[in-house]
Write a protein that holds these residues in place. Structure first.
Motif, PDB file in Angstrom:
ATOM      1  N   LEU A 267      29.165  60.620  75.773  1.00  0.00           N
ATOM      2  CA  LEU A 267      29.624  60.016  74.521  1.00  0.00           C
ATOM      3  C   LEU A 267      31.120  59.737  74.492  1.00  0.00           C
ATOM      4  CD1 LEU A 267      27.602  62.174  71.934  1.00  0.00           C
ATOM      5  CD2 LEU A 267      26.848  60.207  73.277  1.00  0.00           C
ATOM      6  N   GLY A 268      31.856  60.263  75.460  1.00  0.00           N
ATOM      7  CA  GLY A 268      33.313  60.171  75.436  1.00  0.00           C
ATOM      8  C   GLY A 268      33.860  58.765  75.458  1.00  0.00           C
ATOM      9  N   ASP A 269      33.213  57.827  76.144  1.00  0.00           N
ATOM     10  CA  ASP A 269      33.730  56.461  76.218  1.00  0.00           C
ATOM     11  C   ASP A 269      33.654  55.756  74.869  1.00  0.00           C
ATOM     12  OD1 ASP A 269      34.313  56.731  78.873  1.00  0.00           O
ATOM     13  OD2 ASP A 269      32.489  55.751  79.586  1.00  0.00           O
ATOM     14  N   ASP A 270      32.628  56.050  74.095  1.00  0.00           N
ATOM     15  CA  ASP A 270      32.451  55.394  72.798  1.00  0.00           C
ATOM     16  C   ASP A 270      33.085  56.153  71.645  1.00  0.00           C
ATOM     17  OD1 ASP A 270      30.903  53.185  73.733  1.00  0.00           O
ATOM     18  OD2 ASP A 270      29.195  54.539  73.934  1.00  0.00           O
ATOM     19  N   PHE A 271      33.184  57.463  71.792  1.00  0.00           N
ATOM     20  CA  PHE A 271      33.675  58.294  70.692  1.00  0.00           C
ATOM     21  C   PHE A 271      34.748  59.251  71.215  1.00  0.00           C
ATOM     22  CE2 PHE A 271      29.141  57.376  70.089  1.00  0.00           C
ATOM     23  CZ  PHE A 271      29.231  56.541  68.977  1.00  0.00           C
ATOM     24  N   PRO A 272      36.040  58.894  71.078  1.00  0.00           N
ATOM     25  CA  PRO A 272      37.132  59.717  71.620  1.00  0.00           C
ATOM     26  C   PRO A 272      37.107  61.171  71.184  1.00  0.00           C
ATOM     27  CG  PRO A 272      37.958  57.583  70.912  1.00  0.00           C
ATOM     28  CD  PRO A 272      36.529  57.642  70.461  1.00  0.00           C
ATOM     29  N   VAL A 273      36.578  61.452  69.990  1.00  0.00           N
ATOM     30  CA  VAL A 273      36.541  62.833  69.516  1.00  0.00           C
ATOM     31  C   VAL A 273      35.726  63.715  70.465  1.00  0.00           C
ATOM     32  CG1 VAL A 273      34.495  62.533  68.055  1.00  0.00           C
ATOM     33  CG2 VAL A 273      36.193  64.268  67.455  1.00  0.00           C
ATOM     34  N   ALA A 274      34.783  63.114  71.180  1.00  0.00           N
ATOM     35  CA  ALA A 274      33.939  63.879  72.115  1.00  0.00           C
ATOM     36  C   ALA A 274      34.740  64.427  73.282  1.00  0.00           C
ATOM     37  CB  ALA A 274      32.794  63.006  72.632  1.00  0.00           C
ATOM     38  N   ARG A 275      35.932  63.869  73.521  1.00  0.00           N
ATOM     39  CA  ARG A 275      36.766  64.340  74.628  1.00  0.00           C
ATOM     40  C   ARG A 275      37.828  65.334  74.181  1.00  0.00           C
ATOM     41  NH1 ARG A 275      37.147  58.659  75.512  1.00  0.00           N
ATOM     42  NH2 ARG A 275      39.347  58.786  74.962  1.00  0.00           N
ATOM     43  N   ASP A 276      37.897  65.597  72.888  1.00  0.00           N
ATOM     44  CA  ASP A 276      39.002  66.385  72.314  1.00  0.00           C
ATOM     45  C   ASP A 276      38.573  67.838  72.091  1.00  0.00           C
ATOM     46  OD1 ASP A 276      41.144  67.415  70.944  1.00  0.00           O
ATOM     47  OD2 ASP A 276      41.313  65.760  69.525  1.00  0.00           O
ATOM     48  N   ALA A 277      39.051  68.730  72.964  1.00  0.00           N
ATOM     49  CA  ALA A 277      38.704  70.152  72.826  1.00  0.00           C
ATOM     50  C   ALA A 277      39.278  70.745  71.539  1.00  0.00           C
ATOM     51  CB  ALA A 277      39.203  70.937  74.039  1.00  0.00           C
ATOM     52  N   ASP A 278      40.441  70.233  71.092  1.00  0.00           N
ATOM     53  CA  ASP A 278      41.036  70.742  69.855  1.00  0.00           C
ATOM     54  C   ASP A 278      40.163  70.435  68.648  1.00  0.00           C
ATOM     55  OD1 ASP A 278      43.206  71.803  71.165  1.00  0.00           O
ATOM     56  OD2 ASP A 278      44.462  70.022  70.893  1.00  0.00           O
ATOM     57  N   ALA A 279      39.343  69.402  68.757  1.00  0.00           N
ATOM     58  CA  ALA A 279      38.411  69.051  67.682  1.00  0.00           C
ATOM     59  C   ALA A 279      36.990  69.469  68.040  1.00  0.00           C
ATOM     60  CB  ALA A 279      38.471  67.549  67.402  1.00  0.00           C
ATOM     61  N   GLN A 280      36.872  70.493  68.911  1.00  0.00           N
ATOM     62  CA  GLN A 280      35.564  71.043  69.283  1.00  0.00           C
ATOM     63  C   GLN A 280      34.621  69.964  69.825  1.00  0.00           C
ATOM     64  OE1 GLN A 280      35.009  74.562  68.941  1.00  0.00           O
ATOM     65  NE2 GLN A 280      37.195  74.396  68.616  1.00  0.00           N
ATOM     66  N   HIS A 281      35.222  68.906  70.421  1.00  0.00           N
ATOM     67  CA  HIS A 281      34.438  67.793  70.988  1.00  0.00           C
ATOM     68  C   HIS A 281      33.524  67.149  69.942  1.00  0.00           C
ATOM     69  CE1 HIS A 281      35.863  68.767  75.014  1.00  0.00           C
ATOM     70  NE2 HIS A 281      35.626  70.031  74.721  1.00  0.00           N
ATOM     71  N   GLY A 282      33.938  67.255  68.671  1.00  0.00           N
ATOM     72  CA  GLY A 282      33.170  66.627  67.598  1.00  0.00           C
ATOM     73  C   GLY A 282      32.033  67.477  67.053  1.00  0.00           C
ATOM     74  N   LEU A 283      31.812  68.642  67.614  1.00  0.00           N
ATOM     75  CA  LEU A 283      30.721  69.518  67.158  1.00  0.00           C
ATOM     76  C   LEU A 283      31.113  70.221  65.856  1.00  0.00           C
ATOM     77  CD1 LEU A 283      29.798  71.060  70.612  1.00  0.00           C
ATOM     78  CD2 LEU A 283      28.404  69.446  69.291  1.00  0.00           C
ATOM     79  N   LEU A 284      30.213  70.200  64.891  1.00  0.00           N
ATOM     80  CA  LEU A 284      30.518  70.752  63.576  1.00  0.00           C
ATOM     81  C   LEU A 284      30.058  72.199  63.400  1.00  0.00           C
ATOM     82  CD1 LEU A 284      29.717  67.632  61.403  1.00  0.00           C
ATOM     83  CD2 LEU A 284      31.965  68.573  61.941  1.00  0.00           C
ATOM     84  N   HIS A 285      29.236  72.683  64.292  1.00  0.00           N
ATOM     85  CA  HIS A 285      28.783  74.072  64.225  1.00  0.00           C
ATOM     86  C   HIS A 285      28.233  74.435  65.597  1.00  0.00           C
ATOM     87  CE1 HIS A 285      24.432  72.979  63.982  1.00  0.00           C
ATOM     88  NE2 HIS A 285      24.962  71.839  63.576  1.00  0.00           N
ATOM     89  N   ARG A 286      27.796  75.668  65.753  1.00  0.00           N
ATOM     90  CA  ARG A 286      27.338  76.132  67.065  1.00  0.00           C
ATOM     91  C   ARG A 286      25.990  76.845  66.982  1.00  0.00           C
ATOM     92  NH1 ARG A 286      32.647  78.484  70.245  1.00  0.00           N
ATOM     93  NH2 ARG A 286      34.165  77.010  69.410  1.00  0.00           N
ATOM     94  N   LEU A 287      25.345  76.876  68.119  1.00  0.00           N
ATOM     95  CA  LEU A 287      24.159  77.704  68.317  1.00  0.00           C
ATOM     96  C   LEU A 287      24.416  78.596  69.521  1.00  0.00           C
ATOM     97  CD1 LEU A 287      21.244  75.093  67.915  1.00  0.00           C
ATOM     98  CD2 LEU A 287      22.067  76.729  66.210  1.00  0.00           C
ATOM     99  N   ASP A 288      23.811  79.764  69.548  1.00  0.00           N
ATOM    100  CA  ASP A 288      23.949  80.642  70.702  1.00  0.00           C
ATOM    101  C   ASP A 288      23.392  79.976  71.946  1.00  0.00           C
ATOM    102  OD1 ASP A 288      25.052  82.583  69.103  1.00  0.00           O
ATOM    103  OD2 ASP A 288      23.141  83.629  68.782  1.00  0.00           O
ATOM    104  N   ARG A 289      23.878  80.417  73.084  1.00  0.00           N
ATOM    105  CA  ARG A 289      23.462  79.810  74.345  1.00  0.00           C
ATOM    106  C   ARG A 289      21.950  79.852  74.536  1.00  0.00           C
ATOM    107  NH1 ARG A 289      25.571  81.377  80.450  1.00  0.00           N
ATOM    108  NH2 ARG A 289      24.031  80.158  81.564  1.00  0.00           N
ATOM    109  N   ASP A 290      21.327  80.945  74.167  1.00  0.00           N
ATOM    110  CA  ASP A 290      19.892  81.097  74.390  1.00  0.00           C
ATOM    111  C   ASP A 290      19.044  80.576  73.237  1.00  0.00           C
ATOM    112  OD1 ASP A 290      20.222  82.182  76.913  1.00  0.00           O
ATOM    113  OD2 ASP A 290      20.440  84.216  76.122  1.00  0.00           O
ATOM    114  N   THR A 291      19.682  79.835  72.317  1.00  0.00           N
ATOM    115  CA  THR A 291      18.964  79.258  71.183  1.00  0.00           C
ATOM    116  C   THR A 291      18.902  77.746  71.346  1.00  0.00           C
ATOM    117  OG1 THR A 291      19.745  81.013  69.706  1.00  0.00           O
ATOM    118  CG2 THR A 291      18.940  78.996  68.673  1.00  0.00           C
TER     119      THR A 291
END
Length: 314
Positions: A267-291
């Protein structure tokens, strides 16, 4: 030879500043400091408590002695000193009569707008909240003043501190529409600046985008549904959502199993936020690794910051 009260305070502050943690040495310093604690100035008391909290060295005896020495001297503490004392006490879970005295002392303070720093007043409010105490109502007015002051200096905006201030005040029914408006305006100003650096045509991804041939659909990330500003991705079991510094100490992650890397690649080519670690790559929340399950991804910085703001209001 014993250290003077000022020398002990200076040494402890220095250790906290450079994050040098030696628990045996700190125990020795505590043993020397407690008998002389009444001689510590307000600044020295604040620095001592701050050092133990910053280094995560739990010493109930030091905190009890510091609180007892601070109580009759609260009027001599600077605002920064009071903030440090409150933060240190909450970090080390040191409860007691100091909190009621702090609450009263803060209510008596008359701070000018030019003196207000968002990190200070937010940390102060959060410290009371951590101790399950209601922050002084005046703190909300200070947060409002600090946010208003930042409107003229967007370059100095700390996104996480803004979100934290909204979350803490909302948790205690102290969040006004005016404070929320200032917070939203600042976050959107940051978003506009970031969007301007990398303009893209934010189009549609298409359902199933990111699917890799040869791998079972449920075992790889892909787009499930989307709107103009957001999309919901399928996160399979085994994919980690750790980002940036959070990866440190998170254990080994199999190659190709980081959702952040998938976002950058697909998604990085179309959506720059996906490349930004400071913005959590655009992710708004998280799930555990095994979920496994759906995770929300913001296509733009404006959608990302608005999404984070809405989560802070929950």
């Amino acid at each position: 030879e014993t250290f003077s009260a000022q020398s002990m305070s200076n040494l402890l502050w220095s250790l906290g500043k450079v994050l040098v943690k030696d628990e045996i040495f700190m125990e020795q310093m505590a043993a020397m400091a407690i008998p002389q604690i009444a001689e510590f100035t307000p600044q020295a008391l604040a620095n001592t408590a701050w050092s133990f909290a910053t280094l995560s060295v739990s010493s109930p005896a030091v905190m009890t002695a510091t609180a007892a020495a601070a109580l009759p001297k609260l009027s001599g503490f600077s605002f920064q000193g009071l903030c440090n004392l409150a933060w240190s006490s909450s970090t080390l879970a040191a409860d007691g009569p100091l909190w009621d005295a702090l609450w009263k002392r803060l209510q008596d303070m008359d701070l000018q707008a030019s003196e207000l720093q968002l990190n200070q007043v937010t940390t102060l409010a959060a410290s009371f909240s951590t101790m399950s105490r209601h922050p002084p109502p005046l703190v909300a007015a200070w947060v409002e003043g600090a946010l208003e002051k930042l409107q003229a200096d967007v370059d100095d905006v700390g996104v996480e501190m803004i979100l934290r201030s909204v979350y803490v005040l909302n948790s205690h029914a102290l969040l006004s529409e005016r404070i929320l408006g200032f917070a939203r305006a600042l976050l959107q100003s940051v978003a506009v600046k970031k969007e301007a650096t990398e303009s893209r045509d934010h189009g549609s991804l298409g359902l199933g985008a990111g699917n890799v041939a040869g791998r079972p659909f449920k075992e790889q990330p892909h787009v499930v549904t989307e709107s103009q500003e957001l999309c919901f991705l399928w996160k399979p079991k085994g994919w980690s959502m750790t980002v940036g510094k959070d990866r440190e100490g998170a254990g080994s992650v199999e190659q190709g199993q980081l959702l952040s890397e998938w976002l950058q690649d697909h998604l990085g080519d179309d959506f720059p936020v996906a490349r930004d670690a400071d913005a959590q790559h655009g992710l708004l929340h998280r799930l555990d690794r095994d979920t496994s399950g759906l995770v929300a991804f913001a296509k733009t910085y404006q959608a990302y910051y608005e999404g984070r703001l809405q989560f802070s209001l929950q």
